[in-house]
Write an enzyme that holds these catalytic residues in place. Structure first.
Site, PDB file in Angstrom:
ATOM      1  N   CYS A  23      -9.596 -45.336 -24.724  1.00 51.54           N
ATOM      2  CA  CYS A  23      -9.984 -44.418 -25.386  1.00 51.54           C
ATOM      3  C   CYS A  23      -9.284 -44.391 -26.708  1.00 51.54           C
ATOM      4  CB  CYS A  23      -9.780 -43.022 -24.606  1.00 51.54           C
ATOM      5  SG  CYS A  23     -10.099 -41.476 -25.658  1.00 51.54           S
ATOM      6  N   GLY A  24      -9.864 -44.630 -27.927  1.00 53.21           N
ATOM      7  CA  GLY A  24      -9.039 -44.833 -29.153  1.00 53.21           C
ATOM      8  C   GLY A  24      -8.424 -43.614 -29.571  1.00 53.21           C
ATOM      9  N   ASN A  25      -9.107 -42.056 -29.597  1.00 50.52           N
ATOM     10  CA  ASN A  25      -8.648 -40.888 -29.640  1.00 50.52           C
ATOM     11  C   ASN A  25      -7.208 -40.581 -28.781  1.00 50.52           C
ATOM     12  OD1 ASN A  25      -9.758 -40.375 -32.249  1.00 50.52           O
ATOM     13  ND2 ASN A  25     -11.585 -39.800 -31.169  1.00 50.52           N
ATOM     14  N   ASN A  48     -11.249 -34.296 -30.211  1.00 50.82           N
ATOM     15  CA  ASN A  48     -11.214 -35.031 -28.677  1.00 50.82           C
ATOM     16  C   ASN A  48      -9.977 -34.357 -28.301  1.00 50.82           C
ATOM     17  OD1 ASN A  48     -12.026 -38.563 -28.585  1.00 50.82           O
ATOM     18  ND2 ASN A  48     -13.053 -36.528 -27.525  1.00 50.82           N
ATOM     19  N   ASN A  77     -11.354 -40.229 -17.503  1.00 47.72           N
ATOM     20  CA  ASN A  77     -12.285 -39.556 -17.989  1.00 47.72           C
ATOM     21  C   ASN A  77     -12.410 -38.124 -17.154  1.00 47.72           C
ATOM     22  OD1 ASN A  77     -13.757 -41.276 -19.891  1.00 47.72           O
ATOM     23  ND2 ASN A  77     -14.691 -42.394 -18.161  1.00 47.72           N
ATOM     24  N   CYS A  94     -14.974 -39.614 -31.055  1.00 43.94           N
ATOM     25  CA  CYS A  94     -14.939 -40.691 -30.293  1.00 43.94           C
ATOM     26  C   CYS A  94     -14.152 -42.001 -30.860  1.00 43.94           C
ATOM     27  CB  CYS A  94     -16.169 -41.303 -29.445  1.00 43.94           C
ATOM     28  SG  CYS A  94     -16.126 -42.602 -28.425  1.00 43.94           S
ATOM     29  N   GLY A  95     -13.109 -42.413 -30.647  1.00 41.65           N
ATOM     30  CA  GLY A  95     -12.169 -43.503 -31.503  1.00 41.65           C
ATOM     31  C   GLY A  95     -12.824 -44.815 -31.324  1.00 41.65           C
TER      32      GLY A  95
END
Length: 259
Positions: A76-78, A15, A67, A199-200
């Site tokens: 957004c985790g990552n 990512n 985005n 996707c985290g």
């Protein structure tokens, strides 16, 4: 006279993100066109998203996430793991941090390229036919499939994301398959409107859904393999309530430059 923007590129399990140190506030937060142009892979730098690192009271920094379509996004985790690595590389933090994101505060620790990021608690999991639907900072739809390697992720994900239930707000669509002790995951992301390498928040949601699916309770860790690498999700589960949630995986500097 065009102004030069110094940027840094990071990736977390494939990512990829543009990171900008905006502590002086020079980057126009409202300029969706600029963000979209920078994320464009053929005419810009190319990324799944863009993040601004900003000053904020009571925390080491604030994470503002966009985005690739230019709009401010949900968590957004990552991206969160990458901005922790960025903050360390800037000398803002050492091994531990508390920062602010759109969904709440987050704690993290970083050792080498591995970032262990605290995620929000989750206490509501819904069903949509045989799929699980939950919000881990972003909304996710999780469905178990077979032969995920050859599964039509784009077509199936696009159809679900744009159906009557989800078309207005969008949803991230995740397909999972059991693999060893954990799962293999592929995700169609809203905002990118395509499959991403990782996707985290999706991996976190998938691990929670599978813990329910397997009737697991207590302290759990799931390895989740994504297209771009390996993530690890851990949490404490009681019924449909998840606390002490962590997303662990790599976050690495790729290159920097001016545009």
């Amino acid at each position: 006279m065009h102004k030069k923007i110094k940027f840094f590129k990071y990736q977390g399990a494939g990512n990829d993100f543009i990171l900008i140190d905006n502590r002086k506030g020079f980057f126009d937060r409202e300029n969706e066109t600029l963000v979209r142009d920078l994320c464009e892979r053929r005419f810009g730098i190319g990324a799944d998203g863009l993040m601004l690192l900003q000053d904020t009271k009571n925390y080491d920094f604030e994470m503002v996430y966009y985005n690739a379509d230019g709009r401010e996004g949900t968590m957004c985790g990552n991206g969160g793991r990458c901005i922790v690595a960025f903050a360390r590389d800037l000398g803002l933090i050492q091994n531990k941090t508390a920062f602010l994101a759109v969904d709440s505060e987050h704690m993290a620790d970083i050792y080498g390229t591995q970032v262990n990021l605290g995620m929000i608690d989750v206490a509501q999991v819904n069903r949509d036919s045989d799929a699980y639907v939950l919000n881990t900072g972003s909304p996710h739809y999780i469905k178990i499939v077979e032969d995920l390697k050859n599964f039509p992720v784009y077509d199936a994900g696009y159809a679900i994301r744009n159906n009557d239930s989800y078309s207005v707000n969008g949803i991230n669509v995740n397909f999972v398959e059991k693999e060893g002790e954990g799962y293999f995951l592929r995700t169609f992301e809203r905002g990118v409107e395509d499959e991403t390498y990782a996707c985290g928040t999706g991996a976190t949601a998938a691990a929670m859904a599978m813990a329910i699916h397997e009737n697991r309770e207590g302290d759990i860790e799931f390895p989740i393999r994504v297209m771009g690498g390996q993530l690890y999700i851990s949490f404490h589960k009681e019924g449909n309530t998840f606390t002490n949630v962590f997303l662990k995986g790599p976050a690495t500097f790729v290159f920097d430059g001016e545009i």
